[in-house]
Design a protein around this motif. Structure first.
Motif, mmCIF file in Angstrom:
data_model
loop_
_atom_site.group_PDB
_atom_site.id
_atom_site.type_symbol
_atom_site.label_atom_id
_atom_site.label_comp_id
_atom_site.label_asym_id
_atom_site.label_seq_id
_atom_site.Cartn_x
_atom_site.Cartn_y
_atom_site.Cartn_z
ATOM 1 N N ASP A 164 9.316 -8.150 -11.571
ATOM 2 C CA ASP A 164 8.436 -8.661 -12.626
ATOM 3 C C ASP A 164 7.189 -9.331 -12.071
ATOM 4 O OD1 ASP A 164 10.221 -7.844 -14.553
ATOM 5 O OD2 ASP A 164 11.251 -9.780 -14.660
ATOM 6 N N GLU A 165 7.332 -10.038 -10.948
ATOM 7 C CA GLU A 165 6.264 -10.913 -10.474
ATOM 8 C C GLU A 165 5.638 -10.467 -9.162
ATOM 9 O OE1 GLU A 165 5.277 -13.583 -12.195
ATOM 10 O OE2 GLU A 165 6.814 -13.499 -13.753
ATOM 11 N N VAL A 166 6.320 -9.590 -8.432
ATOM 12 C CA VAL A 166 5.814 -9.174 -7.114
ATOM 13 C C VAL A 166 5.851 -7.653 -6.998
ATOM 14 C CG1 VAL A 166 6.599 -11.346 -6.044
ATOM 15 C CG2 VAL A 166 8.074 -9.310 -5.977
ATOM 16 N N GLY A 167 5.138 -7.149 -5.995
ATOM 17 C CA GLY A 167 5.091 -5.705 -5.795
ATOM 18 C C GLY A 167 6.322 -5.154 -5.102
ATOM 19 N N ALA A 168 7.055 -5.995 -4.379
ATOM 20 C CA ALA A 168 8.269 -5.555 -3.683
ATOM 21 C C ALA A 168 9.337 -5.159 -4.695
ATOM 22 C CB ALA A 168 8.781 -6.679 -2.791
ATOM 23 N N PRO A 169 10.157 -4.155 -4.366
ATOM 24 C CA PRO A 169 11.174 -3.700 -5.323
ATOM 25 C C PRO A 169 12.464 -4.513 -5.279
ATOM 26 C CG PRO A 169 11.169 -2.276 -3.406
ATOM 27 C CD PRO A 169 10.091 -3.299 -3.169
ATOM 28 N N LYS A 177 0.805 -1.224 0.000
ATOM 29 C CA LYS A 177 0.000 0.000 0.000
ATOM 30 C C LYS A 177 0.839 1.276 0.000
ATOM 31 C CE LYS A 177 -4.349 -1.804 1.656
ATOM 32 N NZ LYS A 177 -5.482 -1.697 2.581
ATOM 33 N N GLY A 178 1.760 1.363 -0.951
ATOM 34 C CA GLY A 178 2.535 2.583 -1.118
ATOM 35 C C GLY A 178 3.717 2.719 -0.192
ATOM 36 N N GLU A 179 3.842 1.809 0.754
ATOM 37 C CA GLU A 179 4.983 1.838 1.665
ATOM 38 C C GLU A 179 5.983 0.771 1.224
ATOM 39 O OE1 GLU A 179 5.541 1.930 6.547
ATOM 40 O OE2 GLU A 179 3.749 1.051 5.663
ATOM 41 N N ARG A 180 7.275 1.096 1.326
ATOM 42 C CA ARG A 180 8.283 0.076 1.006
ATOM 43 C C ARG A 180 9.377 0.130 2.053
ATOM 44 N NH1 ARG A 180 10.781 3.013 -4.437
ATOM 45 N NH2 ARG A 180 11.911 4.621 -3.313
ATOM 46 N N ILE A 181 10.071 -0.995 2.212
ATOM 47 C CA ILE A 181 11.046 -1.079 3.296
ATOM 48 C C ILE A 181 12.103 -2.106 2.920
ATOM 49 C CG2 ILE A 181 9.953 -2.912 4.650
ATOM 50 C CD1 ILE A 181 10.404 -1.126 7.146
ATOM 51 N N VAL A 182 13.226 -2.050 3.622
ATOM 52 C CA VAL A 182 14.276 -3.043 3.412
ATOM 53 C C VAL A 182 14.848 -3.425 4.775
ATOM 54 C CG1 VAL A 182 15.945 -1.204 2.936
ATOM 55 C CG2 VAL A 182 16.466 -3.532 2.234
ATOM 56 N N MET A 183 15.158 -4.702 4.953
ATOM 57 C CA MET A 183 15.745 -5.168 6.209
ATOM 58 C C MET A 183 16.924 -6.117 5.916
ATOM 59 S SD MET A 183 13.195 -8.188 7.654
ATOM 60 C CE MET A 183 14.484 -8.890 8.698
ATOM 61 N N LYS A 191 24.098 -0.761 8.623
ATOM 62 C CA LYS A 191 23.240 0.388 8.958
ATOM 63 C C LYS A 191 21.767 0.024 8.805
ATOM 64 C CE LYS A 191 26.736 3.792 7.687
ATOM 65 N NZ LYS A 191 27.230 4.548 6.526
ATOM 66 N N ILE A 192 21.443 -0.734 7.785
ATOM 67 C CA ILE A 192 20.057 -1.178 7.601
ATOM 68 C C ILE A 192 19.653 -2.100 8.752
ATOM 69 C CG2 ILE A 192 18.525 -2.579 6.145
ATOM 70 C CD1 ILE A 192 20.149 -1.504 3.716
ATOM 71 N N GLY A 193 20.590 -2.961 9.166
ATOM 72 C CA GLY A 193 20.306 -3.869 10.276
ATOM 73 C C GLY A 193 20.101 -3.152 11.594
ATOM 74 N N ASN A 194 20.669 -1.965 11.716
ATOM 75 C CA ASN A 194 20.533 -1.174 12.952
ATOM 76 C C ASN A 194 19.139 -0.622 13.162
ATOM 77 O OD1 ASN A 194 23.128 -1.330 13.956
ATOM 78 N ND2 ASN A 194 23.835 0.495 12.875
ATOM 79 N N THR A 195 18.432 -0.429 12.069
ATOM 80 C CA THR A 195 17.178 0.290 12.171
ATOM 81 C C THR A 195 16.014 -0.676 12.311
ATOM 82 O OG1 THR A 195 16.801 0.274 9.794
ATOM 83 C CG2 THR A 195 18.071 2.113 10.687
ATOM 84 N N SER A 196 14.989 -0.204 12.953
ATOM 85 C CA SER A 196 13.764 -0.999 13.001
ATOM 86 C C SER A 196 12.595 -0.033 12.975
ATOM 87 C CB SER A 196 13.736 -1.880 14.245
ATOM 88 O OG SER A 196 13.779 -1.091 15.397
ATOM 89 N N GLY A 197 11.424 -0.542 12.665
ATOM 90 C CA GLY A 197 10.244 0.304 12.647
ATOM 91 C C GLY A 197 10.138 1.109 11.369
ATOM 92 N N ARG A 198 9.269 2.060 11.356
ATOM 93 C CA ARG A 198 8.929 2.793 10.148
ATOM 94 C C ARG A 198 9.903 3.936 9.864
ATOM 95 N NH1 ARG A 198 5.065 0.593 12.550
ATOM 96 N NH2 ARG A 198 3.126 -0.106 11.576
ATOM 97 N N SER A 199 10.016 4.282 8.620
ATOM 98 C CA SER A 199 10.694 5.525 8.255
ATOM 99 C C SER A 199 10.113 5.926 6.913
ATOM 100 C CB SER A 199 12.205 5.337 8.155
ATOM 101 O OG SER A 199 12.558 4.891 6.883
ATOM 102 N N LEU A 248 4.607 -5.917 6.396
ATOM 103 C CA LEU A 248 4.482 -5.687 4.952
ATOM 104 C C LEU A 248 4.544 -6.999 4.172
ATOM 105 C CD1 LEU A 248 4.840 -2.751 5.834
ATOM 106 C CD2 LEU A 248 6.399 -2.415 3.923
ATOM 107 N N ILE A 249 5.401 -7.892 4.607
ATOM 108 C CA ILE A 249 5.555 -9.176 3.897
ATOM 109 C C ILE A 249 4.341 -10.063 4.132
ATOM 110 C CG2 ILE A 249 6.920 -11.302 3.801
ATOM 111 C CD1 ILE A 249 9.381 -9.496 4.482
ATOM 112 N N ARG A 250 3.853 -10.066 5.371
ATOM 113 C CA ARG A 250 2.694 -10.921 5.652
ATOM 114 C C ARG A 250 1.474 -10.431 4.892
ATOM 115 N NH1 ARG A 250 0.633 -12.268 11.656
ATOM 116 N NH2 ARG A 250 0.429 -10.012 11.517
ATOM 117 N N ARG A 251 1.343 -9.117 4.799
ATOM 118 C CA ARG A 251 0.168 -8.577 4.102
ATOM 119 C C ARG A 251 0.277 -8.702 2.587
ATOM 120 N NH1 ARG A 251 -0.818 -3.535 8.325
ATOM 121 N NH2 ARG A 251 -1.561 -4.923 9.956
#
Lengths: 186, 186
Positions: free
Chosen positions: A110-115, A31-37, A87-95, A65-68
């Motif tokens: 090609d097949e999924v909405g995730a980038p 829903k318009g939000e994207r994230i990386v972990m 640095k990505i591993g350090n962060t949690s929650g929304r931004s 996001l993944i479950r939904r």
């Protein structure tokens, strides 16, 4: 970080990159939000369909996001991206946008909405295959439905986490023991 | 192959050795029979209890011994044992004594009936924690109940399988990026 040109790769062969145990970057969108972990707890589970099991903590916003969206992309970063991975591993929650925050380029899959993450060596588009272990273990079974892999080098230099701030960097690749394998056991 | 002297190690810290994705040797025993197999599809799943998830094909005789005994030992071989690891991976089904066949020394474990492999760098005694994914995915969730680890070196030289007869040998271990970690994220 440079973007890496990629070609299609057989999904049943993703063990070449995942089975040695590298740290990966998992991207997701909903829903318009994207994230990386950052993620290190994963295993190949089957060739056909190409299944990968992953532990994704419910403490991470990515979990929702993944479950939904029932999808994600597993991206394989190389050793030169280690500082960004940490640095990505350090962060949690929304931004607002972790891609911008960490200088990563999001490309449409090609097949999924995730980038896809353009700077990574490889990107594996995944659909949620089995949700039954999520509640108990935060364990997602994904099917890799599309694989994008850099044309060169054949084997990337990856980082493998040991905990306590220590990484093992991948070493030599060798077929030295190949002659000892029985053909059906490769 | 030399036998390796070991000391007790905290079970919640076995990620140090398993998370980088090495090939392991899984030993098991049931009703006077014992066996060892090569395994590469595993992941850490939790710290406390110390959980490890593993795919063990039902085509392997080990599958039956582990399911019946509800236990195994995950042993960590080093690169100098690679030829033996491959030879063990070549075999399937029953044989009189794979330990004798491959020149391995079986030592009694403390908590389970499965034997430790004296030549390996580390041995993790495991009890079956969750059998619910065995039927569908040959996926066993084990709890590591006792860990035996060589006193030196701190990090072993391990082999990581890529398929097609190719191994990646573990490379440099580094705390170079440790300063970038937030303390809670180590």
């Amino acid at each position: 970080m440079r973007r890496t040109a990629k070609r299609d790769f057989p999904v049943s062969d993703v063990r070449r990159f995942l089975e040695p145990g590298p740290i990966v970057l998992v991207s997701s969108a909903w829903k318009g939000e994207r994230i990386v972990m950052t993620m290190g707890w994963h295993t190949v589970m089957e060739f056909v369909p190409s299944l990968v099991g992953c532990v994704i903590s419910s403490a991470n916003h990515s979990f929702d996001l993944i479950r939904r969206s029932k999808a994600c992309v597993i991206n394989l970063p190389t050793a030169d991206m280690a500082a960004t991975v940490v640095k990505i591993g350090n962060t949690s929650g929304r931004s607002t946008d972790k891609f911008a925050e960490f200088g990563l380029t999001a490309e449409p899959a090609d097949e999924v909405g995730a980038p896809l993450i353009a700077e990574c060596y490889a990107s594996f588009e995944c659909r949620l295959h089995d949700a039954r272990m999520i509640e108990r273990y935060n364990f997602f079974v994904f099917e890799v439905v599309k694989a994008h892999v850099a044309a060169t080098p054949k084997y990337p230099k990856t980082i493998h986490y040991r905990g306590d701030g220590t990484f093992m960097v991948s070493g030599e690749n060798t077929t030295h023991w190949r002659r000892l394998f029985r053909p059906g056991m490769l």
